[in-house]
Design a protein around this motif. Structure first.
Motif, PDB file in Angstrom:
ATOM      1  N   LYS A  36      11.928 -18.946 -40.079  1.00  0.00           N
ATOM      2  CA  LYS A  36      12.202 -17.628 -40.629  1.00  0.00           C
ATOM      3  C   LYS A  36      12.103 -17.721 -42.150  1.00  0.00           C
ATOM      4  O   LYS A  36      12.129 -18.801 -42.720  1.00  0.00           O
ATOM      5  N   TYR A  37      12.016 -16.557 -42.786  1.00  0.00           N
ATOM      6  CA  TYR A  37      11.905 -16.485 -44.238  1.00  0.00           C
ATOM      7  C   TYR A  37      13.300 -16.369 -44.826  1.00  0.00           C
ATOM      8  O   TYR A  37      14.116 -15.580 -44.342  1.00  0.00           O
ATOM      9  N   HIS A  38      13.602 -17.135 -45.858  1.00  0.00           N
ATOM     10  CA  HIS A  38      14.968 -17.192 -46.371  1.00  0.00           C
ATOM     11  C   HIS A  38      15.229 -16.293 -47.577  1.00  0.00           C
ATOM     12  O   HIS A  38      16.332 -15.783 -47.727  1.00  0.00           O
ATOM     13  N   LYS A  39      14.264 -16.088 -48.435  1.00  0.00           N
ATOM     14  CA  LYS A  39      14.487 -15.226 -49.595  1.00  0.00           C
ATOM     15  C   LYS A  39      14.571 -13.773 -49.128  1.00  0.00           C
ATOM     16  O   LYS A  39      13.694 -13.292 -48.422  1.00  0.00           O
ATOM     17  N   GLU A  40      15.650 -13.077 -49.528  1.00  0.00           N
ATOM     18  CA  GLU A  40      15.821 -11.692 -49.082  1.00  0.00           C
ATOM     19  C   GLU A  40      14.850 -10.753 -49.788  1.00  0.00           C
ATOM     20  O   GLU A  40      14.684 -10.820 -51.001  1.00  0.00           O
ATOM     21  N   THR A  41      14.217  -9.917 -49.006  1.00  0.00           N
ATOM     22  CA  THR A  41      13.335  -8.865 -49.520  1.00  0.00           C
ATOM     23  C   THR A  41      13.719  -7.565 -48.827  1.00  0.00           C
ATOM     24  O   THR A  41      14.313  -7.570 -47.752  1.00  0.00           O
ATOM     25  N   ASP A  42      13.375  -6.456 -49.430  1.00  0.00           N
ATOM     26  CA  ASP A  42      13.729  -5.147 -48.880  1.00  0.00           C
ATOM     27  C   ASP A  42      12.676  -4.653 -47.895  1.00  0.00           C
ATOM     28  O   ASP A  42      11.489  -4.952 -48.034  1.00  0.00           O
ATOM     29  N   ALA A  43      13.136  -3.877 -46.940  1.00  0.00           N
ATOM     30  CA  ALA A  43      12.257  -3.261 -45.943  1.00  0.00           C
ATOM     31  C   ALA A  43      12.112  -1.783 -46.234  1.00  0.00           C
ATOM     32  O   ALA A  43      12.874  -1.206 -47.004  1.00  0.00           O
ATOM     33  N   GLN A  44      11.125  -1.171 -45.591  1.00  0.00           N
ATOM     34  CA  GLN A  44      10.984   0.279 -45.574  1.00  0.00           C
ATOM     35  C   GLN A  44      11.260   0.730 -44.132  1.00  0.00           C
ATOM     36  O   GLN A  44      10.637   0.232 -43.209  1.00  0.00           O
ATOM     37  N   ILE A  45      12.179   1.649 -43.975  1.00  0.00           N
ATOM     38  CA  ILE A  45      12.505   2.168 -42.650  1.00  0.00           C
ATOM     39  C   ILE A  45      12.105   3.636 -42.602  1.00  0.00           C
ATOM     40  O   ILE A  45      12.345   4.384 -43.540  1.00  0.00           O
ATOM     41  N   GLY A  46      11.469   4.029 -41.505  1.00  0.00           N
ATOM     42  CA  GLY A  46      11.034   5.415 -41.357  1.00  0.00           C
ATOM     43  C   GLY A  46       9.732   5.714 -42.067  1.00  0.00           C
ATOM     44  O   GLY A  46       9.455   6.873 -42.394  1.00  0.00           O
ATOM     45  N   CYS A  47       8.908   4.704 -42.271  1.00  0.00           N
ATOM     46  CA  CYS A  47       7.646   4.876 -43.000  1.00  0.00           C
ATOM     47  C   CYS A  47       6.458   4.897 -42.031  1.00  0.00           C
ATOM     48  O   CYS A  47       6.596   4.573 -40.854  1.00  0.00           O
ATOM     49  N   LYS A  48       5.303   5.266 -42.547  1.00  0.00           N
ATOM     50  CA  LYS A  48       4.074   5.249 -41.762  1.00  0.00           C
ATOM     51  C   LYS A  48       3.562   3.814 -41.681  1.00  0.00           C
ATOM     52  O   LYS A  48       3.552   3.096 -42.678  1.00  0.00           O
ATOM     53  N   LEU A  49       3.145   3.398 -40.483  1.00  0.00           N
ATOM     54  CA  LEU A  49       2.588   2.067 -40.267  1.00  0.00           C
ATOM     55  C   LEU A  49       1.146   2.185 -39.799  1.00  0.00           C
ATOM     56  O   LEU A  49       0.776   3.179 -39.170  1.00  0.00           O
ATOM     57  N   ASP A  50       0.362   1.166 -40.083  1.00  0.00           N
ATOM     58  CA  ASP A  50      -1.013   1.064 -39.584  1.00  0.00           C
ATOM     59  C   ASP A  50      -1.130  -0.293 -38.891  1.00  0.00           C
ATOM     60  O   ASP A  50      -1.232  -1.328 -39.550  1.00  0.00           O
ATOM     61  N   ILE A  51      -1.095  -0.269 -37.568  1.00  0.00           N
ATOM     62  CA  ILE A  51      -1.180  -1.492 -36.774  1.00  0.00           C
ATOM     63  C   ILE A  51      -2.377  -1.364 -35.841  1.00  0.00           C
ATOM     64  O   ILE A  51      -2.489  -0.383 -35.098  1.00  0.00           O
ATOM     65  N   ASP A  52      -3.257  -2.345 -35.876  1.00  0.00           N
ATOM     66  CA  ASP A  52      -4.451  -2.347 -35.026  1.00  0.00           C
ATOM     67  C   ASP A  52      -5.262  -1.057 -35.192  1.00  0.00           C
ATOM     68  O   ASP A  52      -5.770  -0.495 -34.220  1.00  0.00           O
ATOM     69  N   ASN A  53      -5.327  -0.554 -36.423  1.00  0.00           N
ATOM     70  CA  ASN A  53      -6.046   0.686 -36.746  1.00  0.00           C
ATOM     71  C   ASN A  53      -5.451   1.912 -36.056  1.00  0.00           C
ATOM     72  O   ASN A  53      -6.150   2.903 -35.836  1.00  0.00           O
ATOM     73  N   VAL A  54      -4.183   1.842 -35.704  1.00  0.00           N
ATOM     74  CA  VAL A  54      -3.450   2.975 -35.145  1.00  0.00           C
ATOM     75  C   VAL A  54      -2.369   3.354 -36.141  1.00  0.00           C
ATOM     76  O   VAL A  54      -1.564   2.515 -36.539  1.00  0.00           O
TER      77      VAL A  54
END
Length: 159
Positions: free
Chosen positions: A118-136
């Protein structure tokens, strides 16, 4: 859950998008449906942990995009939070770990593969945003249907 993704695609061909065939099942359930909560991560999962622990997930499926960075963002602890909070499933455009234990929870977990770190340095996420996965394009509030044939994304609840 009385649906089959093949039937949804046949009956609503003009209203569905399909994620790629390279998602694999790791959870105790192979089938789920629900309203989508979108999450975009930069390797670290602190905001996903907070969501799964603190927000009721009844009728919801979390779709997580970590842009295929080779770090696990869901393991047995996060799966337990999701299960306890009644999420139907989690779909990860990335990796999971603790796969032996994930099957112990009655929740659908789909990911591209496994990674033990897992990644240890904390970074911020975006929740409720638009995603582009597999061109969808996937928007928060879209609907998802998952079974062993595939992952179907729709803009509205179809069944």
């Amino acid at each position: 859950m009385n649906f089959f993704t093949a039937d949804i695609c046949d009956n609503h061909f003009d209203k569905v998008d399909i994620l790629g065939a390279d998602f694999k099942s790791y959870g105790g359930l192979k089938k789920c449906e629900g309203e989508i909560i979108t999450v975009k991560l930069d390797k670290h999962n602190k905001d996903l942990i907070k969501l799964l622990k603190d927000v009721s997930g009844e009728g919801k499926v979390v779709v997580v995009d970590v842009q295929m960075q080779y770090y696990a963002v869901v393991g047995d602890n996060l799966t337990k939070y999701a299960y306890d909070n009644k999420y139907s499933g989690i779909v990860i455009n990335g990796y999971v770990r603790d796969t032996k234990n994930l099957k112990d929870f009655d929740i659908a977990i789909y990911a591209k593969g496994t990674c033990p770190r897992k990644y240890h340095k904390e970074t911020d996420a975006q929740i409720g945003c638009k995603l582009d996965i597999d061109n969808v394009i996937i928007n928060n509030g879209d609907y998802i249907y998952i079974d062993e044939d595939g992952i179907v994304i729709t803009r509205e609840k179809l069944i």
